[in-house]
Scaffold this active site. Structure first.
Site, mmCIF file in Angstrom:
data_model
loop_
_atom_site.group_PDB
_atom_site.id
_atom_site.type_symbol
_atom_site.label_atom_id
_atom_site.label_comp_id
_atom_site.label_asym_id
_atom_site.label_seq_id
_atom_site.Cartn_x
_atom_site.Cartn_y
_atom_site.Cartn_z
ATOM 1 N N ASP A 1 -2.839 -3.576 9.966
ATOM 2 C CA ASP A 1 -2.758 -2.668 8.812
ATOM 3 C C ASP A 1 -3.475 -1.337 9.042
ATOM 4 O O ASP A 1 -2.949 -0.276 8.733
ATOM 5 C CB ASP A 1 -3.332 -3.355 7.564
ATOM 6 C CG ASP A 1 -2.684 -4.699 7.294
ATOM 7 O OD1 ASP A 1 -1.449 -4.789 7.392
ATOM 8 O OD2 ASP A 1 -3.409 -5.664 7.000
ATOM 9 N N HIS B 1 -3.758 -12.349 21.414
ATOM 10 C CA HIS B 1 -5.165 -12.600 21.090
ATOM 11 C C HIS B 1 -5.950 -11.343 20.730
ATOM 12 O O HIS B 1 -6.681 -11.320 19.756
ATOM 13 C CB HIS B 1 -5.824 -13.301 22.276
ATOM 14 C CG HIS B 1 -7.258 -13.656 22.067
ATOM 15 N ND1 HIS B 1 -7.673 -14.479 21.044
ATOM 16 C CD2 HIS B 1 -8.380 -13.302 22.748
ATOM 17 C CE1 HIS B 1 -8.991 -14.635 21.109
ATOM 18 N NE2 HIS B 1 -9.447 -13.919 22.122
ATOM 19 N N ARG C 1 -8.525 -13.029 31.980
ATOM 20 C CA ARG C 1 -7.513 -13.695 31.161
ATOM 21 C C ARG C 1 -6.106 -13.147 31.354
ATOM 22 O O ARG C 1 -5.131 -13.874 31.154
ATOM 23 C CB ARG C 1 -7.914 -13.663 29.689
ATOM 24 C CG ARG C 1 -8.118 -12.321 29.096
ATOM 25 C CD ARG C 1 -8.525 -12.423 27.627
ATOM 26 N NE ARG C 1 -9.672 -13.296 27.425
ATOM 27 C CZ ARG C 1 -10.312 -13.418 26.255
ATOM 28 N NH1 ARG C 1 -9.901 -12.717 25.226
ATOM 29 N NH2 ARG C 1 -11.328 -14.209 26.122
ATOM 30 N N SER D 1 -15.945 -7.953 22.859
ATOM 31 C CA SER D 1 -15.416 -7.337 21.644
ATOM 32 C C SER D 1 -16.414 -7.359 20.479
ATOM 33 O O SER D 1 -16.562 -6.364 19.775
ATOM 34 C CB SER D 1 -14.113 -8.025 21.218
ATOM 35 O OG SER D 1 -14.263 -9.421 21.183
ATOM 36 N N GLN E 1 -14.438 -18.100 18.788
ATOM 37 C CA GLN E 1 -15.140 -19.273 19.302
ATOM 38 C C GLN E 1 -16.057 -18.901 20.458
ATOM 39 O O GLN E 1 -17.147 -19.452 20.606
ATOM 40 C CB GLN E 1 -14.133 -20.308 19.824
ATOM 41 C CG GLN E 1 -13.285 -20.950 18.766
ATOM 42 C CD GLN E 1 -12.289 -21.908 19.411
ATOM 43 O OE1 GLN E 1 -12.243 -22.052 20.621
ATOM 44 N NE2 GLN E 1 -11.491 -22.530 18.591
ATOM 45 N N GLY E 2 -15.574 -17.999 21.284
ATOM 46 C CA GLY E 2 -16.361 -17.554 22.427
ATOM 47 C C GLY E 2 -17.629 -16.892 21.922
ATOM 48 O O GLY E 2 -17.957 -16.962 20.746
ATOM 49 N N GLU F 1 -11.691 -4.071 16.401
ATOM 50 C CA GLU F 1 -10.456 -4.211 17.176
ATOM 51 C C GLU F 1 -9.403 -3.166 16.855
ATOM 52 O O GLU F 1 -8.563 -2.859 17.703
ATOM 53 C CB GLU F 1 -9.864 -5.609 16.969
ATOM 54 C CG GLU F 1 -8.714 -5.911 17.904
ATOM 55 C CD GLU F 1 -8.227 -7.345 17.821
ATOM 56 O OE1 GLU F 1 -7.161 -7.647 18.395
ATOM 57 O OE2 GLU F 1 -8.906 -8.171 17.172
#
Length: 528
Positions: free
Chosen positions: A219, A348, A287, A388, A47-48, A372
């Protein structure tokens, strides 16, 4: 099946690499393996926005670098930080040329937002569905390129290395592709590849309470670990401070940090605006600080959640900037104009992962990683908000440019087929769900926002038992998606716990009650 470039994952990192390779090498085959629909990824749910310096009058690369280093708490690779931040704006312009639409003002200039940890307004958005817009753009572009083969509902089980060639003993391992499960037919087949890239996303499902989609089971990291690739900094897990709390053990709806940047307050049950008790930046603290503050408030009060208060904000402006958040809350009987939103920290983002160099190369030949699942050195001990997607775009481009200069050779090796002789179908599928819930509960209880060595050692003992149980199921039964995911999550949990135990200090997103950051002088070797 044979391909030139195998990409495992269809988020921003994987699709960016795919479209660039396909356009550059129209006669080569690019195969993208993804275990759900092609659009299902962490990217889709972001969303960010994307942080990048576009206003050089009010901002600078150095300020963005400084903010990133501050968030990373001394463990960032400064050269990587500089590279990603200076190359990032060009990667975003490229994405806009491909059709991505980001919010602009009346003059057509990009609307820049500010999020936790940023000193300047530099985050670009597409309302509150930025990731979905990026995913849409990349999928549309990939669909126009005939040499890209998408394999949705296919699950990569294991990377193929010399370990699978019984006659070979080689310390310098290479990757030759992957064994892949067709989730529709149940067949497992070999994809032989000149070059393989892991772009498989995160591991939030290891904790159950997560902002990640159900596909985020670590994974790629687990496959790389079993293939003996270097894995680093797995203890640094970012917990998003404000996931919508509904009391259920499932993927949680994320309330973007941009909402706090927009002016929302965090309050405890009695209405106290508590963040200034923990950090001078209040709700705009990084955060990890916000997550620990919320965790502390909940533990001290015994409450299940805290609250995000938007009632003082202009509701029309809120709807314009965050339509998806507004509607989702409304569907869950929370009217943002008059109701506080119940929120909790949820798993997150993973700051560690498969170690790569500046060209995305892992410690195995012909195996790359981006997004990630990789550890580049950009985030250090804690990721700065909205860095990210920037990292994913930059590293996909770095891998692409490396492969243009160093095209991989086609291997002449005969790859052995997957052998599941003697295995039987697993009829008791409920046992997999039970083991998964057991794992998630263990990780939340003993390896969550705040940890201690006693709990981590308990977790290690309990996880070892779970590992042997999962491994017995794996050896006896034909593989399916749930069994493969359980196996992968157990591997990832092992890495998190063991690397947490090795770290002897508090830093960034890692907090252990047994250590006081100011009194610890010995810094552990980060090259685990």
């Amino acid at each position: 099946m044979e391909t030139n470039f195998l990409i495992i994952g269809s988020g921003a990192a994987g699709l960016t690499l795919a479209v660039k390779l396909a356009a550059k090498f129209p006669k080569k085959k690019i195969t993208v393996v993804t275990k759900a629909h092609v659009s299902e990824s962490n990217t889709k749910y972001a969303q960010g926005g994307v942080a990048a310096v576009f206003d050089l009058k009010k901002d600078s690369f150095q300020k963005h670098i400084d903010d990133t280093l501050r968030a990373g708490d001394g463990l960032c690779d400064e050269a990587v930080v500089e590279m990603v931040i200076t190359e990032g704006p060009e990667r975003l312009r490229e994405l806009m040329e491909w059709g991505a639409k980001f919010d602009t003002d009346a003059n057509g200039q990009l609307t820049l937002g500010r999020e936790g940890g940023h000193s300047k307004f530099r985050v670009i958005h597409h309302k509150d569905t930025t990731g979905n817009e990026i995913e849409r753009t990349l999928l549309e572009r990939s669909n126009k390129l005939q040499n890209i083969t998408m394999l949705p509902h296919h699950f990569a089980i294991d990377l193929i290395t010399e370990h699978h060639f019984l006659e070979e003993k080689n310390e310098n391992l290479s990757c030759y592709g992957a064994y892949v499960l067709d989730q529709i037919s149940g067949n497992i087949f070999t994809i032989k590849a000149d070059c393989t890239t892991l772009a498989s996303g995160g591991m939030g499902q290891v904790y159950g309470h997560t902002t990640n989609p159900t596909v985020a089971t670590g994974d790629g990291i687990a496959m790389a670990y079993r293939a003996t690739a270097r894995i680093q900094n797995m203890e640094f897990i970012q917990f998003h401070p404000t996931a919508l709390y509904d009391g259920k053990n499932q993927s949680s709806f994320l309330i973007s940090e941009a909402v706090r940047g927009f002016g929302a307050f965090l309050r405890n049950k009695i209405g106290e605006r508590f963040m200034f008790n923990y950090d001078a930046r209040g709700e705009l603290a990084s955060r990890d600080i916000v997550s620990r503050a919320i965790d502390s408030e909940m533990k001290n009060s015994g409450d299940d959640c805290v609250y995000l208060d938007c009632t003082h904000l202009n509701i029309d402006d809120f709807k314009k900037h965050f339509p998806n958040i507004y509607e989702t809350c409304l569907q869950r009987n929370k009217n943002i104009a008059k109701d506080w939103i119940p929120v909790v920290p949820a798993s997150h983002y993973l700051c560690g992962g498969v170690v790569v160099d500046v060209d995305g190369r892992t410690s195995l030949q012909n195996l790359f990683a981006c997004g990630e699942c990789s550890y580049t050195g950009l985030h250090g001990a804690n990721r700065l908000a909205s860095n990210s997607l920037l990292e994913a775009l930059v590293y996909a481009d770095r891998i692409f440019k490396y492969l243009c200069k160093h095209q991989p050779w086609q291997t002449t090796k005969d790859i052995p087929e997957w052998n599941d002789a003697g295995t039987v179908l697993l009829k008791d599928v409920e046992i997999l769900q039970q083991k998964t819930v057991q794992l998630q509960s263990l990780m939340r209880r003993f390896a969550g926002v705040v940890r201690n060595n006693k709990d981590l050692k308990k977790a290690s003992i309990q996880l070892e038992m779970l590992y042997f149980e999962a491994e017995a199921l794996y050896q006896k039964h034909k593989l399916n998606t749930s069994l493969s995911e359980l196996r992968n999550m157990v591997n990832v949990a092992h890495l998190i716990i063991q690397q947490s135990l090795i770290r002897k200090e508090n830093r960034g997103g890692y907090f252990n009650e047994d250590y006081n950051k100011e009194s610890v002088e010995n810094i552990v070797n980060d090259k685990i």
